[in-house]
Design an enzyme around this catalytic site. Sequence first.
Site, PDB file in Angstrom:
ATOM      1  N   LYS A  13       0.837  -1.210   0.000  1.00 35.15           N
ATOM      2  CA  LYS A  13       0.000   0.000   0.000  1.00 35.15           C
ATOM      3  C   LYS A  13       0.877   1.268   0.000  1.00 35.15           C
ATOM      4  CE  LYS A  13      -2.329  -1.215   3.778  1.00 35.15           C
ATOM      5  NZ  LYS A  13      -1.789  -2.557   4.064  1.00 35.15           N
ATOM      6  N   ARG A  88      -9.759   0.393   8.758  1.00 34.18           N
ATOM      7  CA  ARG A  88      -9.309  -0.961   9.066  1.00 34.18           C
ATOM      8  C   ARG A  88     -10.384  -1.786   9.747  1.00 34.18           C
ATOM      9  NH1 ARG A  88      -3.522   0.303   9.200  1.00 34.18           N
ATOM     10  NH2 ARG A  88      -2.253  -1.548   9.422  1.00 34.18           N
ATOM     11  N   ARG A 127      11.848  -5.402   4.787  1.00 31.52           N
ATOM     12  CA  ARG A 127      11.514  -4.000   4.520  1.00 31.52           C
ATOM     13  C   ARG A 127      12.353  -3.048   5.380  1.00 31.52           C
ATOM     14  NH1 ARG A 127       5.365  -1.810   4.928  1.00 31.52           N
ATOM     15  NH2 ARG A 127       5.590  -2.176   7.176  1.00 31.52           N
ATOM     16  N   ARG A 160      11.174  -1.072  10.903  1.00 29.78           N
ATOM     17  CA  ARG A 160      10.096  -0.868  11.854  1.00 29.78           C
ATOM     18  C   ARG A 160      10.115  -1.983  12.897  1.00 29.78           C
ATOM     19  NH1 ARG A 160       4.558   0.326   8.586  1.00 29.78           N
ATOM     20  NH2 ARG A 160       3.789  -0.963  10.297  1.00 29.78           N
ATOM     21  N   ARG A 171      -0.403  -9.153  13.123  1.00 29.92           N
ATOM     22  CA  ARG A 171      -1.025  -8.126  12.270  1.00 29.92           C
ATOM     23  C   ARG A 171      -1.878  -8.782  11.180  1.00 29.92           C
ATOM     24  NH1 ARG A 171       4.365  -5.353  10.778  1.00 29.92           N
ATOM     25  NH2 ARG A 171       3.212  -4.080   9.299  1.00 29.92           N
TER      26      ARG A 171
HETATM   27  P1  AMP Z   1       0.577   0.523   9.183  1.00 32.16           P
HETATM   28  O1  AMP Z   1       1.718   1.467   9.015  1.00 32.16           O
HETATM   29  O2  AMP Z   1      -0.624   0.901   8.338  1.00 32.16           O
HETATM   30  O3  AMP Z   1       0.989  -0.921   9.008  1.00 32.16           O
HETATM   31  O4  AMP Z   1       0.073   0.672  10.700  1.00 32.16           O
HETATM   32  C1  AMP Z   1       0.916   0.348  11.773  1.00 32.16           C
HETATM   33  C2  AMP Z   1       0.100   0.136  13.042  1.00 32.16           C
HETATM   34  O5  AMP Z   1      -0.591   1.352  13.362  1.00 32.16           O
HETATM   35  C3  AMP Z   1      -0.972  -0.917  12.950  1.00 32.16           C
HETATM   36  O6  AMP Z   1      -0.454  -2.236  13.186  1.00 32.16           O
HETATM   37  C4  AMP Z   1      -1.930  -0.451  14.056  1.00 32.16           C
HETATM   38  O7  AMP Z   1      -1.426  -0.747  15.335  1.00 32.16           O
HETATM   39  C5  AMP Z   1      -1.884   1.079  13.913  1.00 32.16           C
HETATM   40  N1  AMP Z   1      -2.902   1.564  12.974  1.00 32.16           N
HETATM   41  C6  AMP Z   1      -2.690   2.192  11.781  1.00 32.16           C
HETATM   42  N2  AMP Z   1      -3.841   2.507  11.187  1.00 32.16           N
HETATM   43  C7  AMP Z   1      -4.835   2.068  12.013  1.00 32.16           C
HETATM   44  C8  AMP Z   1      -6.258   2.083  11.945  1.00 32.16           C
HETATM   45  N3  AMP Z   1      -6.903   2.598  10.891  1.00 32.16           N
HETATM   46  N4  AMP Z   1      -6.944   1.546  12.983  1.00 32.16           N
HETATM   47  C9  AMP Z   1      -6.320   1.033  14.052  1.00 32.16           C
HETATM   48  N5  AMP Z   1      -4.978   0.969  14.170  1.00 32.16           N
HETATM   49  C10 AMP Z   1      -4.226   1.478  13.162  1.00 32.16           C
END
Ligand code: AMP
Length: 217
Positions: A13, A88, A127, A160, A171
């Site tokens: 994404k 999400r 990554r 990360r 996740r």
């Molecule tokens: P990402 O960078 O999109 O993989 O997000 C990293 C982490 O941020 C996720 O594993 C969640 O803990 C939190 N997070 C990001 N976006 C959301 C969302 N829309 N709802 C809930 N938690 C989120």
Amino acid sequence: MRLVLLGPPGAGKGTLAGFLNKELDIPHVSTGDILREEMKNNTPLGQEVKKYVESGGLVPDEVVIKLIKNKFSNGEVDKGYMLDGFPRTEVQAKDLDAILTILDKPVDYAVYLDASLPVVIERLTGRRICRSCSAIFHIKNNPPKKEGVCDECGGEIYQRPDDNEETIRTRMDVYLENTKPVIDYYNAQGKLKKVDADKDSQEVQENLMKIFDSTGG
Ligand code: AMP
């Protein structure tokens, strides 16, 4: 264009968002990036969300919905948007629709990057990300020219903490339980555009552009 990008962690994404941002000049909003920035700056919000982000769980709906409301209220996304990592959950999707209806800026397409677990694990464990500009690298498939240094801006490259195999599996479970229904939600609205995201990023980008061309998007 107004888009939401859906798919499991590691589906690409962020990479696709970088491409669309350059190609079509669509503002990119990543809730993950916003939360990591808050954590880096050790703000009250950053402290509140740390435990969820680091364990691979979801931050409570009301917290992320508030973040998105702020983004949309300050005019930053008036010329279109690309939401990455949001919504999400079905609650988030419904609240987003309510916000966008008031603003008269409904989602045009939900782009679903469909990727399988082995591909996701290989991508995420390798990554690496730039701390300054969030450019994405991979130790095998797309290494930076100079180790540890971002090709784009010279910033520091890091891994990360949630990109380890155990947290990736959590996740993925969270995704299957909470985010899959979001895909059904947009499908029922006739807005879903599915792309095979096991393919490399260039092929994914080309396939998506073809879909946009064929739908007049
Ligand atoms: P990402 O960078 O999109 O993989 O997000 C990293 C982490 O941020 C996720 O594993 C969640 O803990 C939190 N997070 C990001 N976006 C959301 C969302 N829309 N709802 C809930 N938690 C989120």
